[in-house]
Structure formats: structure tokens, C-alpha cells
Design a protein around this motif. Structure first.
Motif, short mmCIF file in Angstrom:
data_model
loop_
_atom_site.label_atom_id
_atom_site.label_comp_id
_atom_site.label_asym_id
_atom_site.label_seq_id
_atom_site.Cartn_x
_atom_site.Cartn_y
_atom_site.Cartn_z
N VAL A 342 7.73 12.57 11.08
CA VAL A 342 6.88 12.26 10.27
C VAL A 342 6.22 11.16 10.04
O VAL A 342 5.39 10.93 9.53
CB VAL A 342 8.45 11.15 9.85
CG1 VAL A 342 8.20 9.94 8.87
CG2 VAL A 342 9.52 11.67 9.16
N ASP A 343 5.57 10.98 11.53
CA ASP A 343 4.56 9.81 12.33
C ASP A 343 3.38 10.76 12.04
O ASP A 343 2.56 10.45 11.39
CB ASP A 343 4.48 9.56 13.58
CG ASP A 343 5.35 8.54 14.04
OD1 ASP A 343 6.03 7.79 12.91
OD2 ASP A 343 6.04 8.22 14.94
N ARG A 344 3.44 12.20 11.85
CA ARG A 344 2.50 13.52 12.04
C ARG A 344 1.86 13.65 10.55
O ARG A 344 0.72 13.87 10.23
CB ARG A 344 2.38 14.45 12.86
CG ARG A 344 2.50 14.24 14.33
CD ARG A 344 2.42 15.27 14.76
NE ARG A 344 1.73 16.12 14.64
CZ ARG A 344 2.06 17.63 14.07
NH1 ARG A 344 3.55 18.02 14.76
NH2 ARG A 344 1.37 18.43 13.89
N LEU A 345 3.30 13.51 10.10
CA LEU A 345 3.43 14.50 7.76
C LEU A 345 2.44 13.29 7.37
O LEU A 345 2.03 13.45 6.64
CB LEU A 345 4.65 15.08 8.06
CG LEU A 345 4.75 14.71 6.97
CD1 LEU A 345 3.84 16.38 6.30
CD2 LEU A 345 5.92 15.46 6.14
N LEU A 346 3.48 11.95 7.48
CA LEU A 346 3.07 11.20 6.41
C LEU A 346 1.35 10.69 6.00
O LEU A 346 0.77 11.43 4.63
CB LEU A 346 3.61 9.79 6.59
CG LEU A 346 5.41 10.36 6.13
CD1 LEU A 346 6.10 8.96 6.45
CD2 LEU A 346 5.90 10.48 5.39
N PRO A 347 1.05 10.26 7.02
CA PRO A 347 -1.25 9.98 7.14
C PRO A 347 -1.54 11.60 6.41
O PRO A 347 -2.37 11.19 6.18
CB PRO A 347 -1.52 10.04 8.28
CG PRO A 347 -0.33 9.49 9.23
CD PRO A 347 0.79 9.97 8.82
N SER A 348 -1.17 12.80 6.41
CA SER A 348 -1.81 13.59 6.30
C SER A 348 -1.61 14.50 5.34
O SER A 348 -2.09 15.54 4.63
CB SER A 348 -1.23 15.12 7.88
OG SER A 348 -2.13 14.51 8.58
#
Length: 536
Positions: A342-348
């Protein structure tokens, strides 16, 4: 040039219609009426009035409109969802066939452009008609079996099969007679009739085909035929298929190797629904870089991993302009996205995104700052089973107050942009209960959360709200339920009722919020597709 018009009293006209129906059987709007041959004893003398004819044949204002405009006008009379049973549909359009030659030609195009088959008897009649008049088959652009069923017609499935109206042979003949079809919508009630020859026809010999839906098709004959059609080498099978929109929604028995063979051929893919299938990381990464996905449904796919899904969504060119993304999972069986994912996905995620479903993902309070920017362009957000407090959820709609004692506005308040969310799924979040929704600590039901219209809640919360009719009325919210799902919906004002609030281009005709199946054709949603989209 003059014509004779018969003038009569209203009650005499009604009697005339009754006589015509008795003499011609039940009126259908298509049968040839004998004219004004009433009995003198019943109707008396009709007076004659000479009126000048305003327009010659083909010269009426409606007939002289551009073809595109006339098609749009007559298209408003078309009915996408068929009535129950054998009730006639499109009776208004059929009446237009008797108006004039110009209107007749335009109406024929509308009637045969989208063919909806609710049961085998209708299919048999359609097939017989296009067999007699092959030119009509070239008009067909959509073959819709999404409403097909034998339920309610007094037949069992076995008896329906014995009728031999819809079989693999008749379905193949239908495809041969509709060579320019662009959309084929199938489903589980016809999967036994989709054999290898039908699939080869679909993949190899329909050059205009752009949309294909096999919703919930899972029978053994279908699975074997699908595998054989794709994996058996034939000269007609191209390595590049023209299909742009594909749905394998709930085709959970389709082999992984079959999906791995199909996806690399879809160079023009824009819509992909593989919810609850055996898609693998290998199949997902094999999607060509020339594809431009706007709709992607990977919900409940247990054979893909969160790490590889995030890699695909953040690096693959095909996922750079998504509008709809579904990554939901059943946490009682497995979890697709963990906290690091989730940390990687949401900002992208792209700013083009309008609907995001990450129910079942490991979302916690530390992700609130990452969710906040998404609420400025998302209209649908599903965060079911998230580990969030009601304070965290409130903060998606209103800025946090300053943390120091100096007063004034916080930096978040100074730079605040209102939320665009209209739908929020908070099912299975422990902090969201009926008591919490009614408490002063929750702002979800306040006007501060506008334009929020819909809260999706779990069974327990919905059951409690269902009993609070007076409180619901006072707050301006109402409980709505369909199938296994329940929503708490903000009641609309009179002005809002005049506007289709849920209508969006990216929904392709669906009007409700929270759809769980990707549509592959524009039109009103119903039949089995409606069940999987909004009931399940």
C-alpha cells in the motif's frame, strides 16, 4: 393535392380501436389494420373534411433531418433491458415502421443495431429472420445474451436444451450472418453452447469485434473449448487480436495457461476484467505495452501477488491512465496488498483514476496522508476491512485542526481542497458502527462531507439502521439494499432528482455507485451482469 380526413367523436374513436382489435386479434402495433370499415349501426355517419396536405412524401420536417440526428431521436425509443417473460418490447419503435419509408429505414437500423436475446424463442425468431433477409444481419453491431435465461418461462434448463433453439450450431450460424458485429455479450447460461468452432469464429473471423464478455462462464465444455481454440495452432489464429474490451469476470475454472496465451495477443486492450480468475503474475505482465488500460479488475484473484501487482501498476505503460481499478480481496482467505504494498501503490496512482477498490488491503492510520490526495479526484473509494478510526475517516473530508496552542489555521486548513468522493465503502471496519454514525464524533452524515452520496456498510450496521426510520428521515439518509449489499444513501433534493447524479462516461451506462464488474459495452445494466455488478 388534397386528402380526405374522417372526423369523429372521441368515444367513437375508442370504439373503433376495440372493433379493430377484435377483428385482428390482439393488437401489436405491427399487424395490418383493415382501415375504417366500421358498421354504420355502431358508428353512424362520419363527416368528411377536406384538408390540404402539408408535405409530400419524404418532405416532412422529421424526414428531412440529417441521418445522424434522426438516428439519435429514434434511438431514445429503444429499450436496452427486455421486459419479463414474453411481453413485447420496443413497441414504440415498431410503430415507427408504419410511419413512412424514410422513418422505416431509420427505425430498421435502430432495431437491428443492438440485438438482445432474453430467451431461446427470441433467438430462434431472430435467426430465422436474418436467414431470410441476410442484409439485416449486416446491420447488427451488438449481440447481447446477458439477459438470457429459461427461468420464468415454465421450462427447466434440460427442457430448454431440448428445444434446440440455441445450440453451438445455431450460435455459429448467427455469427456467420452478423459479420460486422462489434460486441458479443455472453454469460454462464449459454456457456455450454460456446464450443471450439464458435470461439474460433469469434477470435478469427469477425474483423470488427471490439468487445467480448464471458461473464461467469465456467462449464467444463466451455473451458476445454476455450483452451483448444487458443492453444491449437491454426492459420487463422492471429498473434494480434483486435479486441479492446474483455471480461472474464468470475470465469474461475478457466486455466491459467489459457489466460497466459490470450492476454499477450491483446495489443489494443482498454478494459480488462479478470475478477475471480486464475490469472497469474506471468499473465498480467504479458499484457502488451501498446495496450492502454482505463478499466482493470483484479479483484479476488488469489494467484497473483501484491508485489508484482504493484510493480505492474507503477511501471507498465498500459496502466498509466487508469480510470477504474479494483484490487479487492477476501481477507478471510488471503490478503493481496500488505502494508508495504500500500505504501508503494497509493502515491503512484494516476490522477485520471475515478474509482479505487482496495478493500481487504492492509490500510492503517499511517496511510491517511497517502489517501488524502486521492480524495481530490476519486469519486469512488472502497477501503473495507481497513484498520482506521472514525477520526482517520473524518480527516478525509475535513482538515485537521492545528496541533499547537497558538490558534489560527493549520497548514492543512490553509491549503485545503474539498473531497470529490461520492461513494465510500467502509464495510468491515470495526470503528464504523450504527452508534458511531449517529454520534457527534462522526461527520460522515453531515453536509461537510458533500458531495458524498453513498456509504456502503456491512450487514450488522445496515440491520441496525433499517430499524431507525425516524432518525434516518431526520438526518436525510435512507437505507437501500440489493442482493448481498447494503447502502446508506443521502436523500436527494428536488433539483438533484432532475439530474442523473450517478451517470458517468466511465461507467458506460451504469447509474449506481460501487460497481464491481467492468462493463464492456455502453448501455443500461440488467440481467446477470447487473447481479455481478451491484448485487454480489
Amino acid at each position: 393535392m388534397r386528402r380526405t380526413v374522417l372526423r369523429q367523436e372521441p368515444h367513437l374513436a375508442a370504439a373503433a380501436v376495440g372493433v379493430a382489435e377484435l377483428e385482428n386479434g390482439k393488437g401489436t402495433g405491427v399487424s395490418e389494420l383493415p382501415g375504417w370499415d366500421w358498421k354504420p349501426s355502431l358508428l353512424g355517419e362520419a363527416s368528411r373534411l377536406e384538408l390540404p396536405k402539408a408535405h409530400g412524401p419524404g418532405e416532412a420536417p422529421l424526414e428531412r433531418l440529417p441521418t445522424e440526428v434522426l438516428d439519435n431521436i429514434l434511438g431514445q425509443l429503444a429499450v436496452d433491458v427486455p421486459p419479463v417473460g414474453f411481453t413485447p418490447r420496443n413497441t414504440d419503435l415498431i410503430s415507427c415502421l408504419l410511419t413512412s419509408r424514410t422513418i422505416h429505414a431509420a427505425t430498421i437500423t435502430i432495431l437491428y443495431n443492438h440485438i438482445t436475446i432474453p430467451h431461446s424463442r427470441i433467438f430462434s425468431k431472430f435467426l430465422s429472420h436474418v436467414s431470410d433477409y441476410p442484409t439485416l444481419g449486416t446491420i447488427v453491431r451488438r449481440l447481447d445474451f446477458s439477459h438470457f435465461t429459461s427461468v420464468g418461462l415454465g421450462r427447466t434448463k434440460q427442457l430448454n436444451n431440448e428445444c434446440q433453439n440455441l445450440t453451438s450450431k445455431t450460435l455459429l450460424k448467427c455469427l456467420e450472418l452478423t459479420p460486422l458485429v462489434q460486441e458479443i455479450l455472453l454469460q454462464e447460461n449459454v456457456d455450454n453452447d460456446v464450443d471450439e468452432s464458435v470461439l474460433r469464429k469469434v477470435f478469427c473471423s469477425l474483423p470488427k469485434l471490439q468487445a467480448l464478455d464471458f461473464c461467469a462462464s465456467s462449464s467444463t465444455p466451455f473451458v476445454n473449448a476455450f483452451s483448444a481454440a487458443l492453444n491449437t495452432p491454426t492459420p487463422c489464429m492471429s498473434p494480434m487480436l483486435r479486441i479492446k474490451r474483455l471480461s472474464l469476470h468470475e470465469c474461475f475454472t478457466l486455466r491459467s495457461s489459457t489466460i497466459e496465451s490470450l492476454l499477450p495477443r491483446l495489443h489494443h486492450l482498454t478494459h480488462l476484467d479478470v475478477c475471480h480468475t486464475r490469472i497469474t503474475d506471468k499473465a498480467l505482465s504479458s499484457i502488451p505495452k501498446t495496450a492502454r488500460l482505463s478499466h482493470l479488475n483484479l479483484g479476488r484473484c488469489s494467484q497473483i501477488t501484491g508485489e508484482n501487482v504493484v510493480d505492474f501498476l507503477t511501471t507498465h505503460p498500459a496502466a498509466s491512465s487508469l480510470v477504474y481499478l479494483n484490487l479487492c480481496c477476501d481477507v478471510s482467505r488471503y490478503r493481496l496488498l500488505w502494508e508495504a504494498d500500500v505504501d508503494r501503490l497509493l502515491p503512484s496512482l494516476p490522477s485520471s483514476l475515478r474509482s479505487l477498490n482496495i478493500s481487504g488491503a492492509k490500510v492503517c492510520a499511517s496511510h491517511r496522508p497517502l489517501l488524502l490526495p486521492l480524495t481530490k479526484h476519486l469519486e469512488e473509494l472502497s477501503i473495507g476491512s481497513a484498520d482506521l478510526s472514525i477520526h482517520d475517516i473524518n480527516a478525509l473530508f475535513v482538515p485537521l485542526p492545528p496541533t499547537n496552542d497558538e490558534g489560527g489555521l493549520s497548514s492543512e486548513e490553509l491549503n485545503w481542497t474539498p473531497s470529490t468522493l461520492r461513494y465510500l465503502d467502509v464495510t468491515s471496519i470495526p470503528s464504523v458502527t450504527q452508534a458511531c454514525l449517529f454520534s457527534s464524533s462522526c461527520i460522515l452524515l453531515n453536509s461537510a462531507t458533500s458531495p458524498l452520496e453513498v456509504l456502503e456498510l456491512g450487514d450488522k450496521a445496515i440491520s441496525g439502521l433499517r430499524e431507525c426510520k425516524n432518525t434516518n428521515k431526520l438526518l436525510g439518509w435512507v437505507v437501500k439494499e440489493l442482493g448481498r449489499r447494503g447502502w446508506y444513501v443521502r436523500e436527494s433534493t428536488q433539483e438533484e432528482q432532475m439530474v442523473a447524479r450517478g451517470k458517468r462516461d466511465w461507467k458506460m451506462g451504469a447509474m449506481w455507485w460501487g460497481m464491481r464488474k467492468v462493463p464492456v459495452a455502453y448501455g443500461e445494466v440488467g440481467g446477470l451482469y447487473g447481479h455481478y455488478m451491484f448485487k454480489k
